[in-house]
Design a protein around this motif. Structure first.
Motif, PDB file in Angstrom:
ATOM      1  N   MET A 237      83.308  79.260  80.535  1.00 52.12           N
ATOM      2  CA  MET A 237      84.087  78.066  80.887  1.00 52.12           C
ATOM      3  C   MET A 237      85.242  78.402  81.822  1.00 52.12           C
ATOM      4  O   MET A 237      86.014  77.513  82.187  1.00 52.12           O
ATOM      5  CB  MET A 237      84.639  77.410  79.613  1.00 52.12           C
ATOM      6  CG  MET A 237      83.585  76.785  78.728  1.00 52.12           C
ATOM      7  SD  MET A 237      84.355  76.054  77.231  1.00 52.12           S
ATOM      8  CE  MET A 237      82.928  75.272  76.490  1.00 52.12           C
ATOM      9  N   SER A 295      84.313  71.564  76.849  1.00 54.53           N
ATOM     10  CA  SER A 295      85.640  71.854  77.385  1.00 54.53           C
ATOM     11  C   SER A 295      86.325  72.917  76.537  1.00 54.53           C
ATOM     12  O   SER A 295      86.029  73.090  75.355  1.00 54.53           O
ATOM     13  CB  SER A 295      86.512  70.591  77.408  1.00 54.53           C
ATOM     14  OG  SER A 295      86.812  70.161  76.092  1.00 54.53           O
ATOM     15  N   MET A 296      87.261  73.612  77.158  1.00 57.83           N
ATOM     16  CA  MET A 296      88.008  74.656  76.469  1.00 57.83           C
ATOM     17  C   MET A 296      88.854  74.060  75.348  1.00 57.83           C
ATOM     18  O   MET A 296      89.011  74.669  74.284  1.00 57.83           O
ATOM     19  CB  MET A 296      88.903  75.396  77.479  1.00 57.83           C
ATOM     20  CG  MET A 296      89.590  76.622  76.921  1.00 57.83           C
ATOM     21  SD  MET A 296      88.426  77.921  76.472  1.00 57.83           S
ATOM     22  CE  MET A 296      89.523  79.052  75.608  1.00 57.83           C
TER      23      MET A 296
END
Length: 404
Positions: A237, A295-296
């Motif tokens: 990511m 998503s992170m």
């Protein structure tokens, strides 16, 4: 039980934190480090799993020897020595053999944890095993968290080799401090240690076998996720060392908090099986959610909840492993318990590595979720069985009382 000087407890705590820091200072960056060196996902899975493979064969014999001789300190010294050697092996440039050898040596180091846990349990009364294991679980998580938080900062600020260098230095300091460690007189028994004929009785302990199976599944989940492929998913990511540090902090802090309060808050309210079952259920859900996280930020959230969930059951399983075992056989019981859960430490990332190679990184997380779900089902079955046994015994007692 003789009183243990506060200085010795502080010394033990310091050594334990250094022990885990030296082993985990490179863990968050290990899979990205191996990937950057050009190694395949199956090989990375083998390296990650080799840590548990060694423990499968070493921990139980170490526990038997520790009980046989009634000594814990020599094995603690061995742990600090092998921690340093492990880090140094990673620093040797060249082919695949060196990182594999480094991780195998880390497995030898982790096998000596048997002596740490039993020595610390001897500082407490027989009815305080849960409290002792809760305390030492916090030491474990603290050392792991310190090491893993340093990992990304060292890699970004210095070089990919920096975590291994610091790990070796920390291990040397821990070894020197361990030389000053003194065992309680209660451990230095005049009578011979546990005989080999007594081993059979220990390994047949029902609770020990039950929690060992659960711990195999728990460590399979742990070494697939935070101690395995979660950092690699974060790296894909675009996470740098700082974000990896945040990810580690998100997992380890709730994990440490849960380990500290489980025996004090949750077990008195929900019982052993209720608390353990809740931990596995939440962990299974969060591990599955990782496969669908894009998503992170969401990855950090799943790790925070997962860390807390695993902190609910890890210390309880550790305490239950020796709860029903006499003092003379506790290192043997702990050795068997830790050798068996090492099966999960090896097979979890090993199988996940092959799944990831064939179907992508997220398939390994789904596999980890299935392991957590299987553990939850086992807890339900055993809890219901135990409840029926209690009801049956109470009923027979009431019937006998009525006849009298």
């Amino acid at each position: 039980m003789n009183a243990i000087p506060a200085t010795q407890r502080l010394l033990f705590t310091t050594i334990t934190i250094l022990y885990w820091t030296s082993m985990y200072v490179y863990v968050p960056t290990l899979s990205p480090y191996l990937s950057d060196r050009g190694f395949s996902l199956p090989f990375i899975g083998i390296v990650l799993g080799s840590y548990g493979l060694v423990q499968m064969f070493v921990r139980f014999p170490l526990g038997i020897l520790s009980d046989r001789f009634g000594k814990r300190k020599p094995f603690i010294l061995l742990g600090m020595l092998t921690a340093g050697i492990s880090c140094l092996l990673f620093l040797i440039p060249g082919p695949w053999i060196w990182p594999l050898a480094g991780r195998l040596m880390a497995g030898v180091c982790a096998s000596t944890w048997v002596a740490f846990t039993v020595l610390y349990a001897s500082y407490f009364g027989s009815g305080q095993t849960g409290r002792a294991m809760g305390n030492i679980s916090v030491m474990t998580v603290s050392g792991q968290m310190i090491g893993m938080l340093l990992s990304g900062w060292l890699t970004d600020g210095f070089s990919p080799n920096a975590p291994f260098t610091l790990g070796a230095i920390i291990a040397i300091i821990g070894l020197l401090l361990a030389l000053m460690l003194k065992e309680p007189r209660a451990n230095q028994r005049e009578q011979p240690g546990m005989s080999f004929a007594m081993i059979k009785n220990v390994v047949r302990t029902k609770t020990l076998l039950q929690v060992s199976l659960l711990s195999i599944l728990a460590h399979g989940v742990l070494f697939i996720t935070m101690f395995g492929f979660t950092p690699l998913k974060a790296a894909e990511m675009g996470a740098n060392g700082v974000k990896l540090t945040l990810l580690v902090f998100a997992f380890m802090l709730p994990h440490a908090f849960a380990s500290l309060v489980t025996a004090r808050w949750f077990t008195p309210r929900f019982g052993y099986w209720g608390t353990i079952g809740a931990g596995f259920f939440i962990s299974a859900v969060c591990t599955a959610a990782m496969a669908f996280t894009g998503s992170m930020e969401m990855l950090v959230i799943t790790q925070a909840i997962n860390g807390f969930a695993q902190g609910l059951h890890m210390p309880l399983l550790l305490g239950l492993a020796i709860r029903d075992v006499e003092h003379a056989g506790r290192a043997t019981a702990m050795g068997l318990y830790q050798a068996l859960y090492a099966v999960g430490m090896f097979s979890g990332p090993f199988l996940a590595g092959w799944l990831n190679e064939s179907w992508g990184l997220n398939s390994g997380f789904l596999f980890g979720s299935l392991l957590g779900a299987a553990a939850f089902i086992l807890v339900l079955v055993w809890a219901l069985s135990e409840r029926k046994s209690v009801v049956k015994v109470d009923g027979e007692y009431a019937e006998e009382a009525g006849r009298s």
